[in-house]
Motif scaffolding. Sequence first.
Motif, PDB file in Angstrom:
ATOM      1  N   MET A 195       6.986 -29.817 -88.926  1.00  0.00           N
ATOM      2  CA  MET A 195       8.197 -28.790 -89.131  1.00  0.00           C
ATOM      3  C   MET A 195       9.563 -29.729 -89.646  1.00  0.00           C
ATOM      4  O   MET A 195       9.760 -30.887 -89.223  1.00  0.00           O
ATOM      5  N   LYS A 196      10.078 -29.291 -90.707  1.00  0.00           N
ATOM      6  CA  LYS A 196      11.229 -29.994 -91.296  1.00  0.00           C
ATOM      7  C   LYS A 196      12.440 -29.689 -90.539  1.00  0.00           C
ATOM      8  O   LYS A 196      12.684 -28.642 -90.114  1.00  0.00           O
ATOM      9  N   ARG A 197      13.299 -30.744 -90.459  1.00  0.00           N
ATOM     10  CA  ARG A 197      14.550 -30.569 -89.694  1.00  0.00           C
ATOM     11  C   ARG A 197      15.689 -30.600 -90.837  1.00  0.00           C
ATOM     12  O   ARG A 197      15.842 -31.445 -91.639  1.00  0.00           O
ATOM     13  N   ILE A 198      16.247 -29.612 -90.867  1.00  0.00           N
ATOM     14  CA  ILE A 198      17.313 -29.187 -91.816  1.00  0.00           C
ATOM     15  C   ILE A 198      18.692 -28.929 -91.365  1.00  0.00           C
ATOM     16  O   ILE A 198      18.967 -28.345 -90.186  1.00  0.00           O
ATOM     17  N   ALA A 199      19.553 -29.662 -91.784  1.00  0.00           N
ATOM     18  CA  ALA A 199      21.031 -29.417 -91.094  1.00  0.00           C
ATOM     19  C   ALA A 199      21.750 -28.534 -92.031  1.00  0.00           C
ATOM     20  O   ALA A 199      21.640 -28.554 -93.497  1.00  0.00           O
ATOM     21  N   ILE A 200      22.462 -27.673 -91.286  1.00  0.00           N
ATOM     22  CA  ILE A 200      23.386 -26.742 -91.863  1.00  0.00           C
ATOM     23  C   ILE A 200      24.687 -26.826 -91.400  1.00  0.00           C
ATOM     24  O   ILE A 200      24.904 -27.365 -90.136  1.00  0.00           O
TER      25      ILE A 200
END
Length: 276
Positions: free
Chosen positions: A1-6
């Motif tokens: 699973m990709k970790r995405i910063a928002i």
Amino acid sequence: MKRIAIQGIAGSFHEDAARKYFEDDVEVVECKTFTTVCEMIDADKVDFAVMAIENSIAGSLLNNYQLIRDFHLRIIGEIYLHIQMNLLVNEGVTSADIQHIHSHPIALQQCMEFIESYYPNAKLHEKLDTAASAKLVAEEKMINAAAIGNLRSGELYGLKTLETGIETNKKNYTRFLILSKHGNPTKGTNKASVCFEVGHFYGSLARVLNTFAENQINLTKIQSVPIIGKPNEYTFHVDIEWENGENYDRAIHQVLKSASSLSILGEYKRGEIQNQ
């Protein structure tokens, strides 16, 4: 699973964009500021980031251009998100109860026609983002207030939707960039974001732009960004598209002869606007 910063919290439009682009296979990392988003990528604490860069009504986020350059990030993709605003309230709250409306200042601006028509006496409260506004209204169990945001934030925080599609302009889109520490290979891409500076003499900017035209490169956006500490000097950010990769390569090499500096911020596949 990709970790995405928002920038923002769960339920924000940034999260919508991340889940749409990566097809829900993500772990969203919430950040208070766009600077923190960039720091997370720089420190390898996330795989990618999603960052708003322009809205079809509010215009460009100039500071985000600067952040991308300062942190030497690479643009690897883009996605256009249709922005629909909704009036969200706690269960049992009616239109007659609403005396306060909470949301991001741009969201309030985009819904002003609706607000002035139906809630002219309501007090407006500007918050950091639309999802945070929905969360506040829910957690404080406000019975005389509403939040303006997307449908997902209402679902996440247990609010009901009192009105849908309250934005003034129904063709409201935000363009989000997908950012990484490493760029894409040029092969298979058809769009690039580049920035350059030119000398202070007549025709210098036109010479660069004409080079793109002569090589059948479509210029889809040009944005001037002031150079900090250098009054009256600008970096030009342009988005270009091409059908033939050889034309793009040739154009870039020719531009290098005319520009005083040139940086390729990313090469990627063009995002499509889905008509609503």
